[in-house]
Structures are given as C-alpha cells and as structure tokens.
Design an enzyme around this catalytic site. Structure first.
Site, short mmCIF file in Angstrom:
data_model
loop_
_atom_site.label_atom_id
_atom_site.label_comp_id
_atom_site.label_asym_id
_atom_site.label_seq_id
_atom_site.Cartn_x
_atom_site.Cartn_y
_atom_site.Cartn_z
N ASP A 62 25.86 8.28 -8.80
CA ASP A 62 25.35 7.66 -7.58
C ASP A 62 26.09 6.37 -7.29
O ASP A 62 26.35 5.57 -8.20
CB ASP A 62 23.86 7.34 -7.70
CG ASP A 62 22.98 8.57 -7.62
OD1 ASP A 62 23.33 9.51 -6.89
OD2 ASP A 62 21.92 8.57 -8.28
N ASP A 87 25.08 13.33 -12.83
CA ASP A 87 24.62 12.73 -11.58
C ASP A 87 25.34 11.40 -11.44
O ASP A 87 25.19 10.53 -12.31
CB ASP A 87 23.10 12.54 -11.61
CG ASP A 87 22.53 12.10 -10.28
OD1 ASP A 87 23.19 12.33 -9.24
OD2 ASP A 87 21.43 11.53 -10.27
N ARG A 140 20.35 18.31 -14.65
CA ARG A 140 21.72 18.31 -14.17
C ARG A 140 22.69 17.85 -15.25
O ARG A 140 22.37 17.00 -16.06
CB ARG A 140 21.89 17.47 -12.92
CG ARG A 140 21.27 16.11 -12.95
CD ARG A 140 20.94 15.68 -11.51
NE ARG A 140 20.14 14.50 -11.44
CZ ARG A 140 18.81 14.47 -11.43
NH1 ARG A 140 18.13 15.57 -11.53
NH2 ARG A 140 18.16 13.34 -11.33
N ARG A 148 28.58 20.47 -12.15
CA ARG A 148 27.28 20.30 -11.48
C ARG A 148 27.12 21.33 -10.38
O ARG A 148 27.99 21.52 -9.55
CB ARG A 148 27.15 18.91 -10.87
CG ARG A 148 25.83 18.79 -10.09
CD ARG A 148 25.22 17.48 -10.14
NE ARG A 148 23.90 17.48 -9.51
CZ ARG A 148 23.30 16.43 -9.07
NH1 ARG A 148 23.90 15.25 -9.18
NH2 ARG A 148 22.11 16.49 -8.53
#
Length: 180
Positions: free
Chosen positions: A98, A96, A93, A84
């Site tokens: 989170d 990701d 991307r 990334r």
C-alpha cells in the site's frame, strides 16, 4: 517522504510470509523504487471480517521519480509478480503493498472500493492512505523508521498517532524473528 506498507499472511511459492516481504523489497528497484529505510518485520493479528493467519508487516521509506498514480501501479505490478490474486477484499494474501504517503500530498478518493467480502476492484488513489492513522500494524513499524513523520491532514506525528491507539489494538503485535 514516500512511505509504503508491506504485508503477507501466505507463503505461496516462498518459504514464509517474511520471505515474501523480502522478495517484494528486492523487486522495488526493478520498478523504479529505491528503499531508503525498512522497518523491522512484525507479526500482527489479521484485521477484518474473516478468520485468517497472522500477518507479517513492515513499512519502508522509498525514493521514486514516479508520480503517485504510477507508483501505485508499480506496487500492483510487484504484487502480481509475486503471485497475488485478487478476488475478495480483505482475504488472505501472499502480498499487500500500500502507498501510505507521498510527501505532504493529500488526495481525496474519487470513488469507493468494495466492501469486505465483495469482489475486488481497484481502490482509487487516496493520500495519505485512509487507514494509516488507526492501524497498529502500520503505525508500529512506521514509528520505528519515521517517528517524526507528520500526517498531512491530522498534523500528528507517527509517534503521536501510535500513542493515541487503544492498548488493545497493540495486543498481539510482536517483532518477527525471521524478519530480522
């Protein structure tokens, strides 16, 4: 309960975005995170101001002895290891990751991140994740693995949050066969 979301809409050096998610899940134990449960993979329309390919999304429950800040740092290290590159917020991307929730911890952010299209900068830790309650691409897989998880601020379960979404928000979300 520690919850993380995973998403990809670029294959990079991998065969497909689903393979990127599998690689990210494989990296978790090397960074002090043990997967407990992983949702099915879903193909979801990209959200944001830029036209992009669909994402492959999932949610995982993990165990970790790390405090939230260190856990978030490890997620960023995994993203970097998988290729990334951060330039502009909400861009395509390869991965990701989170941190959605860390037990019942509530942490208000100390400052804001960039606006869409602005150069990327790290967002301050916020728990639960600010977009969790409105994002179908998170709530659909979350309800698969933890339907009774309760949002520590809103007091609603994952299932209840999902039921509150506009049906249009769910349009285009489908199980990803390759992620099975």
């Amino acid at each position: 309960m520690i919850l993380i979301s995973l998403g990809s809409n670029m294959a990079g050096a991998y065969e497909s975005p689903a393979h990127v998610l599998r690689a990210a899940l494989g990296q978790l134990p090397m960074h002090g995170l043990e997967p407990v449960r992983v949702s099915p993979f879903y193909r979801t329309p990209a959200v944001g101001p830029h036209a992009q390919p669909d994402f492959i999304n999932a949610v995982a429950e993990v165990e970790a002895a790390l405090p939230p800040e260190a856990l978030l740092e490890q997620l960023h290290r995994i993203e970097q290891a998988l290729g990334r590159e951060r330039a502009v917020r909400w861009e395509e991307r390869i991965i990701d990751l989170d941190l959605l929730a860390y037990d019942d911890l509530v942490v208000a952010p100390a400052g804001g991140g960039p606006k869409p299209g602005e150069p990327w900068k790290p967002r301050p830790l916020e728990l639960p994740h600010s977009g969790l309650a409105e994002r179908a691409f998170v709530l659909v897989p979350l309800a698969d693995i933890a339907p009774d998880w309760r949002h520590p601020v809103l007091g609603l379960t994952a299932r209840e949050l999902l039921e509150r979404l506009d049906p249009a928000d769910l349009a285009g979300i489908a199980p990803e066969r390759e992620g099975a």
